[in-house]
Scaffold this active site. Sequence first.
Site, short mmCIF file in Angstrom:
data_model
loop_
_atom_site.label_atom_id
_atom_site.label_comp_id
_atom_site.label_asym_id
_atom_site.label_seq_id
_atom_site.Cartn_x
_atom_site.Cartn_y
_atom_site.Cartn_z
N PRO A 171 0.93 -1.48 -0.13
CA PRO A 171 0.04 0.03 0.01
C PRO A 171 0.86 1.16 -0.04
O PRO A 171 2.06 1.05 0.11
CB PRO A 171 -0.80 -0.09 1.36
CG PRO A 171 -0.03 -0.93 2.30
CD PRO A 171 0.89 -2.00 1.30
N CYS A 172 0.07 2.46 -0.18
CA CYS A 172 0.96 3.78 -0.28
C CYS A 172 1.80 3.93 1.01
O CYS A 172 1.54 3.34 2.05
CB CYS A 172 0.16 4.93 -0.60
SG CYS A 172 -0.78 5.38 0.55
N LEU A 173 2.82 4.69 0.85
CA LEU A 173 3.69 4.95 1.96
C LEU A 173 3.09 5.66 3.32
O LEU A 173 3.59 5.67 4.12
CB LEU A 173 4.81 5.68 1.58
CG LEU A 173 5.90 5.02 0.52
CD1 LEU A 173 6.91 5.83 0.09
CD2 LEU A 173 6.48 3.72 1.25
#
Length: 274
Positions: A171-173
């Site tokens: 998933p996104c940072l």
Amino acid sequence: MDKLAALQALFAEMDSALVAYSGGIDSTLVAKVAFDVLGDRALAVTADSPSLMPEDLEDAKVQAAEIGITYEIVNTHEMDNPNYTSNPANRCYFCKSELHDTLKPLALERGYPYVVDGVNADDLSDYRPGIQAAKERGARSPLAEVGISKLEVREISRSLDLPWWDKPSQPCLSSRFPYGEAITPEKLQRVARGERYLRQLGLRNLRVRSAGDTARIELPPNDIQAFVAATDLPTLVAAFQDYGFTYVTLDLEGYRSGKLNQELTQQPPLVESR
């Protein structure tokens, strides 16, 4: 009808489709089946922003090329929205709002009647405010519509000989920060550098959670003992401190996807979505 056939049939009903394509295993399967059914009437689009690791963008490019689907990259600007950078519990709502506010006009301009994403059936039972934002903007989720779970995504991908069928979730940072802690490009970068360091040690499933000046490394529980025994810990700590962290810790519970959502019972700050 098996689920792959059902997925193929769903796309056959579409004249054309734009795939919101992150390069993760879910949206990559959607892109693969969309291309197999629709051919050049399918377009995969990746949103590039500071919350996407450069390695993940390169993976997306390589996978799209192997599939054969037409591929584009657009820039999104969720970092310009304080509702996103303040990191409320519904942060993902504002991320997906930005994404689909970018993709929907592009789809209409190019003549694609549908924007589809990689939400799977399991995602519907988790806390995913981004799903609401996508639905409000008319996006469809083919995997969820035909009831394909995360495990089935991997099984179908393997049956289609996709080499990334066992790719770890990424998933996104921004998901590495506790709700309520402001997100900045600098913080995202130091998390990315920390995770890159660990991957270079041969680790695959991992997270570097960031809380203030502390990095908390999460690894699968079965990997923790071997990691401690095999790693030059002072060198690792020095590297993380060079990235901007003051303290480096190891989560003894181990890696668990969505772990920060357990904080929701503590009523973190929530920003009005509409």
